[in-house]
Scaffold this active site. Structure first.
Site, PDB file in Angstrom:
ATOM      1  N   ASN A  58       0.836  -1.146  -0.240  1.00 28.50           N
ATOM      2  CA  ASN A  58      -0.047   0.040   0.113  1.00 28.50           C
ATOM      3  C   ASN A  58       0.875   1.186   0.078  1.00 28.50           C
ATOM      4  OD1 ASN A  58      -1.767   2.044   0.461  1.00 28.50           O
ATOM      5  ND2 ASN A  58      -2.557   1.441   2.355  1.00 28.50           N
ATOM      6  N   VAL A  59       1.115   1.965  -1.292  1.00 24.08           N
ATOM      7  CA  VAL A  59       2.134   2.789  -1.332  1.00 24.08           C
ATOM      8  C   VAL A  59       1.634   4.208  -0.430  1.00 24.08           C
ATOM      9  CG1 VAL A  59       2.862   1.976  -3.618  1.00 24.08           C
ATOM     10  CG2 VAL A  59       0.918   3.714  -3.470  1.00 24.08           C
ATOM     11  N   TYR A 149      -5.513  15.433  -9.899  1.00 26.63           N
ATOM     12  CA  TYR A 149      -4.643  14.631 -10.281  1.00 26.63           C
ATOM     13  C   TYR A 149      -3.504  15.369 -10.681  1.00 26.63           C
ATOM     14  CZ  TYR A 149      -2.421  11.517 -13.891  1.00 26.63           C
ATOM     15  OH  TYR A 149      -1.535  10.784 -14.434  1.00 26.63           O
ATOM     16  N   ALA A 151      -2.357  18.340  -9.628  1.00 27.74           N
ATOM     17  CA  ALA A 151      -1.704  18.646  -8.394  1.00 27.74           C
ATOM     18  C   ALA A 151      -0.981  17.713  -7.815  1.00 27.74           C
ATOM     19  CB  ALA A 151      -2.573  19.053  -7.496  1.00 27.74           C
ATOM     20  N   ILE A 182      -1.568   7.334 -22.132  1.00 27.89           N
ATOM     21  CA  ILE A 182      -1.253   6.220 -22.441  1.00 27.89           C
ATOM     22  C   ILE A 182      -2.259   4.880 -22.370  1.00 27.89           C
ATOM     23  CG2 ILE A 182       0.411   4.348 -22.061  1.00 27.89           C
ATOM     24  CD1 ILE A 182       1.772   6.972 -22.551  1.00 27.89           C
TER      25      ILE A 182
END
Length: 244
Positions: A58-59, A149, A151, A182
């Site tokens: 969990n980053v 996003y 930011a 992408i």
């Protein structure tokens, strides 16, 4: 082949999309790759690949990062490469974004790369060598996307520069990639609108959307010793969109 021989690489968000593309390329080039992700089902699938080890992370959690980095170092003996790729996006209009939305986006996209560098860089410093590649976004460089996003990706841009100057004397390089749009599961929603998709392609000088391989190839160069005198750099991969 062999551009990453004998190196141990961590790639967050490595079980799908751009991350999986990097996992595949890095492993083909000789690295032992730890694909870190929160999606356990996707991790199980990616772990079946040669020289790839799926590990849950969990980053957005400082504690999770601390335990994860320690385990990787203990199991594999070293950490040579960290690619902070994990992230989320949102289609919400700025009028609908509230504090909870903001904090969730920042915790994953902003704090995630910071915590990764915080906990992995000390192990790289022991080796006096390491390469960190942070995935930002072209929206951090142009006036597009008045939202949480953009930011969060602007935060990645700022901390990448700061990390490059902070860790350079310890032999650690820190660079950032700025992808355009992408083709990944995250951007799949765009394909539901042929009109929007057509507009985006027309607005891009190279007349196509990017592919995960486009980002993976750039990340490989920055991760490898071929870029040994490059740190604090920014590489935009958007088909020329932001050059206009």
């Amino acid at each position: 082949m062999g551009r990453l021989d004998n190196k141990v690489a961590i790639i967050t968000g490595g079980a799908s999309g751009i991350g999986e593309g990097m996992v595949d390329l890095f492993s083909q080039e000789g690295a032992i790759v730890i694909a870190a992700d929160i999606n356990e089902e996707a991790l199980e699938k990616v772990s079946q690949k040669d020289n790839v080890y799926g590990m849950k992370l969990n980053v957005a959690s400082d504690e999770s990062w601390a335990a994860f980095a320690k385990e990787v170092k203990g199991r594999f003996g070293r950490i040579d490469i960290l690619v902070n790729n994990a992230g989320i996006s949102s289609e919400k209009a700025f009028t609908d974004i509230d504090l909870d939305d903001w904090q969730k986006m920042m915790s994953i996209n902003g704090f995630g790369p910071f915590a990764g560098m915080k906990h992995v860089a000390p192990y790289m410093a022991e080796q006096k060598k390491g390469s960190i590649v942070n995935i930002s976004s072209y929206t951090a460089q142009i006036g597009q996307g008045f939202n949480h996003y953009s930011a969060s990706k602007g935060a990645v841009r700022a901390i990448s520069k700061a990390a490059a100057t902070t860790f350079g004397k310890q032999g650690i390089r820190v660079n950032a990639l700025f992808p355009g749009i992408i083709e990944t599961p995250m951007t799949e929603a765009l394909s539901t609108s042929k009109e929007l998709l057509g507009h985006l392609i027309q607005a891009t000088p190279l007349q196509r959307l990017g592919k995960p391989a486009d980002i993976a190839s750039a990340a490989l160069f920055l991760a490898s010793d071929e870029s040994s005198y490059i740190t604090g750099a920014e590489l935009v991969i958007d088909g020329g969109f932001s050059a206009q």
